[in-house]
Write a protein that holds these residues in place. Structure first.
Motif, PDB file in Angstrom:
ATOM      1  N   CYS A  57      -6.001  -3.166   2.751  1.00 30.75           N
ATOM      2  CA  CYS A  57      -6.384  -1.577   2.387  1.00 30.75           C
ATOM      3  C   CYS A  57      -5.471  -0.580   3.214  1.00 30.75           C
ATOM      4  O   CYS A  57      -4.949   0.316   2.751  1.00 30.75           O
ATOM      5  N   ALA A  58      -5.637  -0.729   4.802  1.00 33.87           N
ATOM      6  CA  ALA A  58      -4.731  -0.037   5.568  1.00 33.87           C
ATOM      7  C   ALA A  58      -3.187  -0.068   5.211  1.00 33.87           C
ATOM      8  O   ALA A  58      -2.548   0.975   5.406  1.00 33.87           O
ATOM      9  N   ALA A  59      -2.978  -1.394   5.247  1.00 32.25           N
ATOM     10  CA  ALA A  59      -1.430  -1.324   5.152  1.00 32.25           C
ATOM     11  C   ALA A  59      -0.682  -0.844   3.697  1.00 32.25           C
ATOM     12  O   ALA A  59      -0.048   0.005   3.724  1.00 32.25           O
ATOM     13  N   ILE A  60      -1.567  -0.953   2.644  1.00 26.36           N
ATOM     14  CA  ILE A  60      -0.953  -0.193   1.183  1.00 26.36           C
ATOM     15  C   ILE A  60      -1.415   1.095   1.486  1.00 26.36           C
ATOM     16  O   ILE A  60      -0.439   1.797   0.881  1.00 26.36           O
ATOM     17  N   VAL A  61      -2.428   1.615   1.647  1.00 23.34           N
ATOM     18  CA  VAL A  61      -2.664   3.297   2.043  1.00 23.34           C
ATOM     19  C   VAL A  61      -1.601   3.713   2.935  1.00 23.34           C
ATOM     20  O   VAL A  61      -1.084   4.729   2.851  1.00 23.34           O
ATOM     21  N   ALA A  62      -1.264   3.280   4.037  1.00 14.22           N
ATOM     22  CA  ALA A  62      -0.198   3.603   4.949  1.00 14.22           C
ATOM     23  C   ALA A  62       1.109   3.621   4.270  1.00 14.22           C
ATOM     24  O   ALA A  62       2.052   4.808   4.365  1.00 14.22           O
ATOM     25  N   HIS A  63       1.488   2.788   3.508  1.00 15.84           N
ATOM     26  CA  HIS A  63       2.655   2.648   2.859  1.00 15.84           C
ATOM     27  C   HIS A  63       2.688   3.847   1.846  1.00 15.84           C
ATOM     28  O   HIS A  63       4.012   4.442   1.863  1.00 15.84           O
ATOM     29  N   TRP A  64       1.795   3.855   1.030  1.00  9.63           N
ATOM     30  CA  TRP A  64       1.644   5.069   0.018  1.00  9.63           C
ATOM     31  C   TRP A  64       1.799   6.457   0.611  1.00  9.63           C
ATOM     32  O   TRP A  64       2.384   7.298   0.085  1.00  9.63           O
ATOM     33  N   ARG A  66       3.052   7.292   3.309  1.00 12.86           N
ATOM     34  CA  ARG A  66       4.403   7.673   3.727  1.00 12.86           C
ATOM     35  C   ARG A  66       5.260   8.039   2.396  1.00 12.86           C
ATOM     36  O   ARG A  66       6.205   8.936   2.632  1.00 12.86           O
ATOM     37  N   GLU A  67       5.232   7.409   1.620  1.00 17.37           N
ATOM     38  CA  GLU A  67       6.068   7.594   0.353  1.00 17.37           C
ATOM     39  C   GLU A  67       5.567   8.919  -0.244  1.00 17.37           C
ATOM     40  O   GLU A  67       6.547   9.625  -0.529  1.00 17.37           O
ATOM     41  N   VAL A  68       4.443   9.300  -0.425  1.00 16.20           N
ATOM     42  CA  VAL A  68       3.747  10.385  -0.914  1.00 16.20           C
ATOM     43  C   VAL A  68       4.354  11.735   0.111  1.00 16.20           C
ATOM     44  O   VAL A  68       4.922  12.803  -0.287  1.00 16.20           O
ATOM     45  N   LEU A  69       4.209  11.385   1.399  1.00 17.59           N
ATOM     46  CA  LEU A  69       4.730  12.637   2.433  1.00 17.59           C
ATOM     47  C   LEU A  69       6.150  12.659   2.307  1.00 17.59           C
ATOM     48  O   LEU A  69       6.656  13.874   2.370  1.00 17.59           O
ATOM     49  N   ASP A  70       6.982  11.676   2.123  1.00 20.86           N
ATOM     50  CA  ASP A  70       8.399  11.916   2.084  1.00 20.86           C
ATOM     51  C   ASP A  70       8.819  12.420   0.616  1.00 20.86           C
ATOM     52  O   ASP A  70       9.829  13.192   0.782  1.00 20.86           O
ATOM     53  N   SER A  71       8.250  12.283  -0.452  1.00 17.61           N
ATOM     54  CA  SER A  71       8.549  12.662  -1.662  1.00 17.61           C
ATOM     55  C   SER A  71       8.076  13.898  -1.939  1.00 17.61           C
ATOM     56  O   SER A  71       8.423  14.692  -2.960  1.00 17.61           O
ATOM     57  N   GLY A  72       6.896  14.057  -1.656  1.00 19.84           N
ATOM     58  CA  GLY A  72       6.067  15.418  -2.022  1.00 19.84           C
ATOM     59  C   GLY A  72       5.103  15.348  -3.308  1.00 19.84           C
ATOM     60  O   GLY A  72       4.537  16.324  -3.576  1.00 19.84           O
ATOM     61  N   SER A  79      -0.926   2.665 -10.538  1.00 20.67           N
ATOM     62  CA  SER A  79       0.608   1.847 -10.624  1.00 20.67           C
ATOM     63  C   SER A  79       1.137   1.721  -8.925  1.00 20.67           C
ATOM     64  O   SER A  79       1.771   1.247  -8.807  1.00 20.67           O
ATOM     65  N   MET A  80      -0.041   2.358  -8.128  1.00 19.72           N
ATOM     66  CA  MET A  80       0.211   2.222  -6.826  1.00 19.72           C
ATOM     67  C   MET A  80      -0.351   0.713  -6.248  1.00 19.72           C
ATOM     68  O   MET A  80      -0.344   0.345  -5.148  1.00 19.72           O
ATOM     69  N   GLY A  81      -1.244   0.233  -7.006  1.00 20.63           N
ATOM     70  CA  GLY A  81      -2.303  -0.805  -7.047  1.00 20.63           C
ATOM     71  C   GLY A  81      -3.341  -0.526  -6.017  1.00 20.63           C
ATOM     72  O   GLY A  81      -3.938  -1.154  -5.154  1.00 20.63           O
TER      73      GLY A  81
END
Length: 136
Positions: A57-64, A66-72, A79-81
Motif C-alpha cells: 500500500c505504502a509503495a503504490i500510494v507513494a508512487h501515485w 508523486r505522479e499526481v503531484l507532478d502532473s497536477g 486504473s491506478m490499482g
C-alpha cells in the motif's frame, strides 16, 4: 554382463557405476571441476520474501502521489490499482505534499510522501486487511 547388482572387475558394482553415470560423479570438465553440478550447489539463492499489505500500500500510494503531484491531475483510482481507501490516503498525502512543496521544496515534499504513505498504510492494515469489500 549377466550380473544384476553383482561385482564387476575392480570391485565396482553395476548399480554403483549406474548411479555415478546418472549423477555425473567422478567425471570432470575441461578445468578439472565436476562436469555435472546442480544449480543449488553453484548458486544458492535466498527464498523470496512476501511484501506485506501495508508495505505494498505504502509503495503504490507513494508512487501515485508523486505522479499526481507532478502532473497536477488525479486519475481513476481503479486504473491506478488502488482501493477506495488507498485513494483516500493518496488524496490526503497529495494535499499535504502540495503545501510542503510550495513552502519547502520538492525534496521535503518527497520525504513527506514517503512518511505519510507509510504511516497511513500501516494504520490501515494494522489489524490485517480492511473489511467492507474488495475496494474498501
Amino acid at each position: 554382463m549377466g550380473r544384476r547388482g553383482g561385482t564387476l572387475p575392480g570391485g565396482a558394482t553395476a548399480l554403483g557405476i549406474g548411479l555415478a553415470l546418472l549423477t555425473g560423479c567422478g567425471t570432470t570438465g575441461p578445468t578439472g571441476t565436476p562436469a555435472h553440478t546442480t544449480a543449488a550447489s553453484t548458486s544458492p539463492s535466498a527464498s523470496p520474501s512476501a511484501t506485506s499489505d501495508a508495505a505494498l500500500c505504502a509503495a503504490i500510494v507513494a508512487h501515485w502521489s508523486r505522479e499526481v503531484l507532478d502532473s497536477g491531475t488525479y486519475g481513476d483510482y481503479q486504473s491506478m490499482g488502488l482501493s477506495n481507501g488507498q485513494y483516500e490516503i493518496l488524496r490526503d498525502v497529495v494535499d499535504a505534499a502540495r503545501a510542503v512543496r510550495h513552502r519547502q521544496g520538492a525534496a521535503a515534499a518527497d520525504q513527506l510522501i514517503e512518511r505519510r504513505s507509510r504511516a497511513a498504510c500501516t494504520g490501515r492494515y494494522r489489524d490485517g486487511a480492511p473489511t467492507g469489500g474488495p475496494w474498501q
